[in-house]
Write an enzyme that holds these catalytic residues in place. Structure first.
Site, PDB file in Angstrom:
ATOM      1  N   ASP A  13       8.365  48.802  40.139  1.00  0.00           N
ATOM      2  CA  ASP A  13       9.513  48.216  39.451  1.00  0.00           C
ATOM      3  C   ASP A  13      10.877  48.527  40.069  1.00  0.00           C
ATOM      4  OD1 ASP A  13      10.873  46.827  37.374  1.00  0.00           O
ATOM      5  OD2 ASP A  13      11.145  48.690  36.262  1.00  0.00           O
ATOM      6  N   CYS A  35      -0.279  26.394  36.919  1.00  0.00           N
ATOM      7  CA  CYS A  35       0.459  25.626  35.925  1.00  0.00           C
ATOM      8  C   CYS A  35      -0.095  24.217  35.785  1.00  0.00           C
ATOM      9  CB  CYS A  35       1.930  25.603  36.286  1.00  0.00           C
ATOM     10  SG  CYS A  35       2.682  27.167  35.895  1.00  0.00           S
ATOM     11  N   CYS A  93       7.038  26.717  29.060  1.00  0.00           N
ATOM     12  CA  CYS A  93       7.876  27.918  29.220  1.00  0.00           C
ATOM     13  C   CYS A  93       9.354  27.528  29.298  1.00  0.00           C
ATOM     14  CB  CYS A  93       7.447  28.704  30.445  1.00  0.00           C
ATOM     15  SG  CYS A  93       7.376  27.750  31.976  1.00  0.00           S
ATOM     16  N   CYS A 141      12.403  28.556  26.476  1.00  0.00           N
ATOM     17  CA  CYS A 141      13.412  29.576  26.815  1.00  0.00           C
ATOM     18  C   CYS A 141      14.700  29.348  26.010  1.00  0.00           C
ATOM     19  CB  CYS A 141      13.722  29.541  28.310  1.00  0.00           C
ATOM     20  SG  CYS A 141      14.995  30.741  28.774  1.00  0.00           S
ATOM     21  N   CYS A 156      18.793  35.827  31.090  1.00  0.00           N
ATOM     22  CA  CYS A 156      17.474  36.143  30.527  1.00  0.00           C
ATOM     23  C   CYS A 156      17.609  37.222  29.446  1.00  0.00           C
ATOM     24  CB  CYS A 156      16.547  36.619  31.646  1.00  0.00           C
ATOM     25  SG  CYS A 156      14.927  37.086  31.048  1.00  0.00           S
ATOM     26  N   CYS A 193      11.797  40.229  26.309  1.00  0.00           N
ATOM     27  CA  CYS A 193      11.515  38.889  25.773  1.00  0.00           C
ATOM     28  C   CYS A 193      10.200  38.404  26.380  1.00  0.00           C
ATOM     29  CB  CYS A 193      12.644  37.928  26.162  1.00  0.00           C
ATOM     30  SG  CYS A 193      12.319  36.214  25.696  1.00  0.00           S
ATOM     31  N   CYS A 226       8.646  33.041  27.145  1.00  0.00           N
ATOM     32  CA  CYS A 226       8.104  32.095  28.141  1.00  0.00           C
ATOM     33  C   CYS A 226       6.661  32.420  28.514  1.00  0.00           C
ATOM     34  CB  CYS A 226       8.999  32.018  29.371  1.00  0.00           C
ATOM     35  SG  CYS A 226       9.339  33.594  30.147  1.00  0.00           S
TER      36      CYS A 226
HETATM   37 FE1  SF4 Z   1      13.855  32.774  28.867  1.00  0.00          FE
HETATM   38 FE2  SF4 Z   1      12.872  34.896  27.497  1.00  0.00          FE
HETATM   39 FE3  SF4 Z   1      11.563  33.927  29.622  1.00  0.00          FE
HETATM   40 FE4  SF4 Z   1      13.902  35.245  29.938  1.00  0.00          FE
HETATM   41  S1  SF4 Z   1      11.956  36.106  29.207  1.00  0.00           S
HETATM   42  S2  SF4 Z   1      13.269  33.362  30.969  1.00  0.00           S
HETATM   43  S3  SF4 Z   1      15.011  34.514  28.083  1.00  0.00           S
HETATM   44  S4  SF4 Z   1      11.945  32.871  27.650  1.00  0.00           S
END
Ligand code: SF4
Length: 339
Positions: A124, A181, A187, A191, A207, A233, A236
């Site tokens: 990471d 895909c 996705c 978002c 993001c 998050c 997606c």
């Molecule tokens: Fe969009 Fe959430 Fe995916 Fe980030 S993690 S690209 S905010 S859906």
């Protein structure tokens, strides 16, 4: 490859791919274009040549083992009132430590069986592009949501690399299809911030995963869009039809210690020690207490429950952090505006 594959599985990896330590030259124009378009993340190595070159981590690297560890456990379900939701990747024990432990075990095997003298671990925070190396090695395939898919675990995988100064057999444990895909764009449609704006294209600064982990204030335009996200998050990835049948992880250490949903009001008055006791074993601790408390205030503002008003007032009046006080005041105004 077979004995390496078995050693990797015994060490706790769910997939590996071995490639050479040559620079990923094809990534250079992609990264440079991201820089030109203001889409280059500010939290990673800014030197593009270092990012594409495994030898920036281990000077005499010859081979790179891309590793994957699956982390899908329970299903999160909807966010209850007065709770915030945590990304799956942060529910269990800190994956950085968990991957490094597994890497240490595999490195012992590499030294014994492949005459490796120097090895380096990357999880990471190294300059390297974990996703690009996983794809290059054949371990995974890219999704339109910018995640890497490692069948049968979907995109619910932690990725990392071991750099090795010895020749290893090239290949992968994955039986990876050529295509993930189905061009549904679920996705992209899901978002909330349009961070994901085209297949395989992301604006990292929009993001929610980045926004909930950054220090300082969250820009006003994103606060409502963050909705219930306390940390990270998964929207997606959760929206992806390919992820619906992803295999559950065999690793109990990624079962929830915190989350999937956390009560918010008690978070506002946590002491440093209480925060460390609660979040220290997880990857949520690295940014510190104020970041989590700031996020909790914003979610309480978004949810608008009257029970949150008094705890938010106390936070706005006496929290030592300017950022948290500002977020609490924003949340109070938001709740007030609903009356
Ligand atoms: Fe969009 Fe959430 Fe995916 Fe980030 S993690 S690209 S905010 S859906």
């Amino acid at each position: 490859m077979e004995n390496l594959q078995k050693a990797a599985h015994d060490a706790g990896f769910d997939g590996i791919g071995v490639t050479t330590a040559s620079p990923l030259e094809h990534m250079k124009p992609i990264l440079e274009q991201a820089k030109d378009e203001g889409r280059y993340p500010d939290f990673v190595e800014q030197d593009v040549d270092r990012r594409i070159n495994p030898r920036s981590v281990l000077e005499n690297a010859v081979s790179v083992i891309a590793v994957a560890v699956a982390y899908k456990t329970v299903e999160p379900g909807p966010t209850p009132p007065l709770h915030g939701t945590v990304s799956r990747s942060a529910w269990g024990l800190d994956y950085h430590r968990e991957l490094e432990k597994r890497m240490d075990q595999l490195i012992i095997f590499l030294k014994e069986h492949y005459h490796a003298k120097a090895c380096a671990k990357a999880v990471d925070t190294s300059p390297l592009i974990d996703r690009a190396i996983a794809i290059e090695s054949g371990l995974g395939i890219p999704g339109d949501n910018c995640a890497v898919y490692v069948p049968p675990f979907g995109s619910w995988v932690f990725l990392g690399e071991i750099l090795v100064d010895a020749v290893l057999p090239l290949g992968t444990t994955s039986s990876v299809p050529t295509k993930t895909c189905v061009e549904c764009q679920a996705c992209i449609k899901a978002c909330p911030t349009q961070a994901l704006y085209a297949p395989g294209k992301i604006k990292p600064q929009r993001c929610i995963s980045y926004l909930t982990q950054k220090s300082g204030q969250i820009p006003l335009e994103f606060r409502e869009k963050i909705k219930n996200s306390l940390w990270g998050c998964d929207i997606c990835q959760q929206a992806c039809p390919q992820n619906q049948s992803a295999k559950v992880s065999r690793h109990r250490e990624f079962r929830p210690i915190v989350g999937p949903h956390i009560p918010l009001i008690p978070l506002l008055s946590l002491s440093n020690k209480e925060f460390k006791d609660m979040f220290g074993p997880t990857s949520m601790a690295w940014r510190g207490k104020n970041t989590v408390q700031r996020n909790a205030c914003i979610i309480l503002g978004n949810q608008g429950h009257p029970e949150a008003v008094e705890p938010l007032r106390q936070c706005a009046a006496s929290h030592p952090s300017d950022t948290v006080r500002e977020a609490a005041n924003w949340a109070l105004r938001k709740i007030e505006s609903r009356k």
